[in-house]
Design a protein around this motif. Sequence first.
Motif, short mmCIF file in Angstrom:
data_model
loop_
_atom_site.label_atom_id
_atom_site.label_comp_id
_atom_site.label_asym_id
_atom_site.label_seq_id
_atom_site.Cartn_x
_atom_site.Cartn_y
_atom_site.Cartn_z
N ASP A 122 0.84 -1.19 0.00
CA ASP A 122 0.00 0.00 0.00
C ASP A 122 0.87 1.24 0.00
O ASP A 122 1.59 1.52 0.96
CB ASP A 122 -0.91 -0.02 1.23
N THR A 123 0.84 1.98 -1.09
CA THR A 123 1.57 3.25 -1.21
C THR A 123 0.55 4.37 -1.32
O THR A 123 -0.65 4.11 -1.49
CB THR A 123 2.49 3.24 -2.44
N PRO A 124 0.98 5.62 -1.26
CA PRO A 124 0.01 6.71 -1.37
C PRO A 124 -0.80 6.69 -2.66
O PRO A 124 -1.95 7.16 -2.69
CB PRO A 124 0.89 7.97 -1.29
N THR A 125 -0.24 6.14 -3.73
CA THR A 125 -0.93 6.18 -5.03
C THR A 125 -1.44 4.84 -5.53
O THR A 125 -2.24 4.80 -6.46
CB THR A 125 -0.01 6.78 -6.10
N THR A 126 -0.98 3.74 -4.95
CA THR A 126 -1.42 2.42 -5.41
C THR A 126 -1.73 1.50 -4.24
O THR A 126 -1.17 1.63 -3.15
CB THR A 126 -0.35 1.75 -6.29
N PHE A 127 -2.62 0.56 -4.50
CA PHE A 127 -2.97 -0.47 -3.53
C PHE A 127 -2.91 -1.79 -4.28
O PHE A 127 -3.74 -2.06 -5.16
CB PHE A 127 -4.39 -0.22 -2.99
N THR A 128 -1.90 -2.61 -3.96
CA THR A 128 -1.66 -3.85 -4.70
C THR A 128 -1.87 -5.05 -3.80
O THR A 128 -1.32 -5.12 -2.70
CB THR A 128 -0.23 -3.89 -5.27
N ILE A 129 -2.70 -6.00 -4.26
CA ILE A 129 -2.92 -7.23 -3.52
C ILE A 129 -2.47 -8.40 -4.40
O ILE A 129 -2.75 -8.44 -5.59
CB ILE A 129 -4.40 -7.39 -3.12
N THR A 130 -1.74 -9.34 -3.79
CA THR A 130 -1.22 -10.51 -4.50
C THR A 130 -1.62 -11.75 -3.73
O THR A 130 -1.42 -11.82 -2.51
CB THR A 130 0.31 -10.44 -4.63
N ASN A 131 -2.20 -12.73 -4.43
CA ASN A 131 -2.63 -13.94 -3.73
C ASN A 131 -1.53 -14.99 -3.71
O ASN A 131 -0.42 -14.77 -4.18
CB ASN A 131 -3.92 -14.49 -4.34
N GLU A 132 -1.87 -16.17 -3.18
CA GLU A 132 -0.86 -17.23 -3.02
C GLU A 132 -0.40 -17.81 -4.35
O GLU A 132 0.61 -18.52 -4.39
CB GLU A 132 -1.40 -18.35 -2.12
N LEU A 133 -1.10 -17.52 -5.43
CA LEU A 133 -0.69 -17.98 -6.76
C LEU A 133 0.18 -16.97 -7.49
O LEU A 133 0.55 -17.18 -8.63
CB LEU A 133 -1.92 -18.31 -7.61
#
Length: 380
Positions: A122-133
């Motif tokens: 989580d950065t001020p400009t992006t929200f990145t989620i990555t799963n177990e795959l």
Amino acid sequence: MARSFVLVCFVTAGASGVLLPAPGHAQNASPLAGVWTLNRSLSEFPREIGFNVDWIARPSGDGQNAGSTVGGRGGRRGSAGGGDRGSSGALSVRRESYEDARRVQLLTAEVRNPPVRLMVVDTPTTFTITNELGQSRTLHPNGKEESIELEGVALAVTTKRDGDRVVVVYDVEQDRELRYTYSRSANPSQLVVEVQFLEHGAGDKARRVYEPGVGPEALASTGAATAPASAGQHTPETFDQRPGAELRGLKSLGILVEDLSGQAVACGLNRDTIESTLSKRLTDGGFAVRKNSDEDTYMYVNVMTTTLSNGTCVSRYDAFLYTHATATLSYRDQPVLVQVSLAHRGGIGSSASTAHAAAVVRGLETYVDLFITQIHDANR
């Protein structure tokens, strides 16, 4: 060429070992950032969750409308508004486009089968989620609608911040939204993901609870390899948390196209043509390509085709980006060689046999271009 695959329990950065939140990084200032494991005992898993099945009453013989809409999921909910199935008219399912149906199907499947592990950056400009795959989704929490792609289907999404919470709303179809709310509880330390299917502002919901790290089983399996500072303590292992880190340094790729069925061949598909076309795409993208190779990092292509009674060809086509790594699994006491899924794209297409092969190849070329762009962006 029958293939068998070993699926990895948790893959993000393509590295071996246990992945834990790395302390001290500026990008981890957000309370949501880190690696989180689903606690099923604290989470909600409703047996039936999703959008209602919409029914529309057909007009009766005298031209009068039979009644108002009724909703239900497998008969769970009864009639509403006094609709009459018998004397007033029959009930029919509301029509929706193929893309609308796919969006409902894909997003509902994600809710019913939530990721076992999440890495949040989580950065001020992006929200990145990555799963177990290793599948990532990068969103921009600016309150503006943006378009992303999910399994080849366009999807409108709006992400915004609400204090320390992040709210993500997927626009599924008319009058239907899917809302995720990500929040953090301090004591105990948990990532709470609340998801709700919204139809006219209300609908089914569930609460999922994630805890820091990769779970007690994984920690126990690596305890002997970690030199604790004192009894009961483990030294966290740092790792590259940047989005796309697993693709950095990738310059050479193998390609392996699965053998085609007789129906696929009858619809004009040709394995060698697919291999040569996609290989050229990769070469033009700056990669050294090894044909018919599943060694090291490679792209695996699979096409499954059937023919309808009217002669229309229907194909499911998928492109996977695989590599190999050693990892200590929760149920093993030593590292093993596993196959890692770095990326995946897939779609379904139907057309007359004369145009089917070209349509499928174009779809696969689009996926290869996405892989190339993803790798190039990671190496900037």
